[in-house]
Design a protein around this motif. Structure first.
Motif, PDB file in Angstrom:
ATOM      1  N   THR A  39      29.059 -16.273  -2.360  1.00 63.71           N
ATOM      2  CA  THR A  39      28.973 -16.474  -0.914  1.00 63.71           C
ATOM      3  C   THR A  39      29.887 -17.598  -0.460  1.00 63.71           C
ATOM      4  N   LYS A  61      24.820 -15.127  -6.574  1.00 65.69           N
ATOM      5  CA  LYS A  61      24.732 -14.588  -5.219  1.00 65.69           C
ATOM      6  C   LYS A  61      25.557 -13.316  -5.036  1.00 65.69           C
ATOM      7  N   ALA A 167      14.237  -1.891  -5.602  1.00 64.79           N
ATOM      8  CA  ALA A 167      13.978  -3.315  -5.412  1.00 64.79           C
ATOM      9  C   ALA A 167      12.667  -3.640  -6.118  1.00 64.79           C
ATOM     10  N   GLY A 170      11.993  -9.073  -6.739  1.00 67.15           N
ATOM     11  CA  GLY A 170      13.099  -9.912  -6.307  1.00 67.15           C
ATOM     12  C   GLY A 170      14.447  -9.527  -6.877  1.00 67.15           C
ATOM     13  N   LYS A 171      14.503  -8.462  -7.659  1.00 68.62           N
ATOM     14  CA  LYS A 171      15.759  -7.998  -8.251  1.00 68.62           C
ATOM     15  C   LYS A 171      16.057  -6.578  -7.772  1.00 68.62           C
ATOM     16  N   VAL A 172      17.302  -6.164  -7.938  1.00 70.87           N
ATOM     17  CA  VAL A 172      17.689  -4.793  -7.635  1.00 70.87           C
ATOM     18  C   VAL A 172      18.054  -4.120  -8.953  1.00 70.87           C
ATOM     19  N   ASP A 185      23.092  -8.350  -6.397  1.00 68.46           N
ATOM     20  CA  ASP A 185      23.258  -8.486  -4.949  1.00 68.46           C
ATOM     21  C   ASP A 185      21.977  -7.975  -4.292  1.00 68.46           C
ATOM     22  N   THR A 186      21.958  -7.910  -2.972  1.00 66.87           N
ATOM     23  CA  THR A 186      20.746  -7.491  -2.264  1.00 66.87           C
ATOM     24  C   THR A 186      20.686  -5.979  -2.122  1.00 66.87           C
ATOM     25  N   MET A 187      19.491  -5.491  -1.851  1.00 65.96           N
ATOM     26  CA  MET A 187      19.284  -4.061  -1.618  1.00 65.96           C
ATOM     27  C   MET A 187      20.061  -3.611  -0.382  1.00 65.96           C
ATOM     28  N   LYS A 188      20.083  -4.439   0.644  1.00 66.30           N
ATOM     29  CA  LYS A 188      20.788  -4.106   1.878  1.00 66.30           C
ATOM     30  C   LYS A 188      22.282  -3.960   1.619  1.00 66.30           C
ATOM     31  N   ASN A 189      22.869  -4.898   0.859  1.00 64.56           N
ATOM     32  CA  ASN A 189      24.298  -4.804   0.558  1.00 64.56           C
ATOM     33  C   ASN A 189      24.605  -3.599  -0.324  1.00 64.56           C
TER      34      ASN A 189
END
Length: 255
Positions: A39, A61, A167, A170-172, A185-189
């Motif tokens: 980031t 991140k 998800a 806290g992990k993908v 990375d995030t679920m959204k990304n």
């Protein structure tokens, strides 16, 4: 011309070590900043507009591969030199798009080769632009691959290998037919990265590859379960607000 460079690594000793090695190239490179996670790296690439980024892969991140993918759309795209502790299973792919790679611990001779390559491009705008174009094309192509991790190693998997993503705690986690990996990375990304209509986020915790749905089970009150094409034939429920979209994509009756 002195090129502006950014060093990205989550280990401060590694940053200081590379900065020390780059002191021998003051007539070619100037270190204008450092970053310790993806980031921060992306923010500094935008604000500092470096010409060259020394980019570690395994950073917090947003990992280095995703950073490189994201910067390919910027107005000024820096040249990328990957810095990695990983061996050639990934390097072969990176070498297509990056100017060079440096394997940790950095060999001064390899660094010299990379710097000389860049220095030879300073007075050749056409060559510089060619690398930028090839780099951008490579990372655009990389959107058809996903960097995932297991046991400290990064693997690039084709989108069609993905059965589903979940998800979890806290992990993908990304599931293929016979294996499971972590996506850094995030679920959204991840949802934004995976191409529609091949993939659909059928509920908050699941993104599925519709090509890997083997059976659809109608359930109570118009709900559905999807049977996935993995080794466990995982069953995933579809949230009510996604049923209409699922039917439209698959061409199912709307009744």
């Amino acid at each position: 011309m002195v090129l502006r460079s950014l060093i990205v690594d989550d280990e401060i000793p590694a940053i200081e070590g590379l900065k020390h090695l780059l002191e021998d190239y003051k007539n070619t490179l100037e270190v204008v900043g450092t970053a310790t996670n993806g980031t921060e790296a992306f923010e500094k690439i935008i604000s500092l507009k470096p010409d060259v980024v020394f980019l570690d892969i395994d950073i917090p991140k947003i990992n280095g591969i995703n950073v490189a993918s994201n910067i390919s759309s910027l107005e000024k795209v820096p040249l990328v030199i990957f810095v990695t502790a990983y061996d050639s299973y990934a390097i072969d792919a990176f070498e297509i798009g990056a100017v060079d790679y440096l394997l940790k611990p950095i060999n001064p001779c390899r660094l010299n080769k990379a710097i000389n390559k860049i220095a030879g491009m300073i007075d050749r705008p056409d060559m510089w632009q060619n690398y930028i174009d090839n780099e951008s094309k490579f990372f655009e192509k990389q959107f058809n691959k996903l960097p995932v991790e297991k046991f400290g190693r990064i693997r690039l998997i084709d989108f069609d290998e993905i059965v589903y993503a979940e998800a979890m705690e806290g992990k993908v986690m990304v599931k293929t037919k016979n294996d499971i990996f972590e996506y850094n990375d995030t679920m959204k990304n991840l949802e934004n990265r995976l191409k529609e209509p091949l993939f659909l986020r059928v509920q908050k915790s699941f993104i599925v590859n519709l090509n890997n749905v083997v059976e659809i089970l109608p359930w109570f009150k118009g709900t559905y379960w999807l049977i996935m094409n993995d080794d466990k034939k995982t069953k995933i429920s579809v949230s009510k607000n996604k049923i209409k979209e699922l039917k439209m994509i698959l061409g199912l009756s709307r009744n």
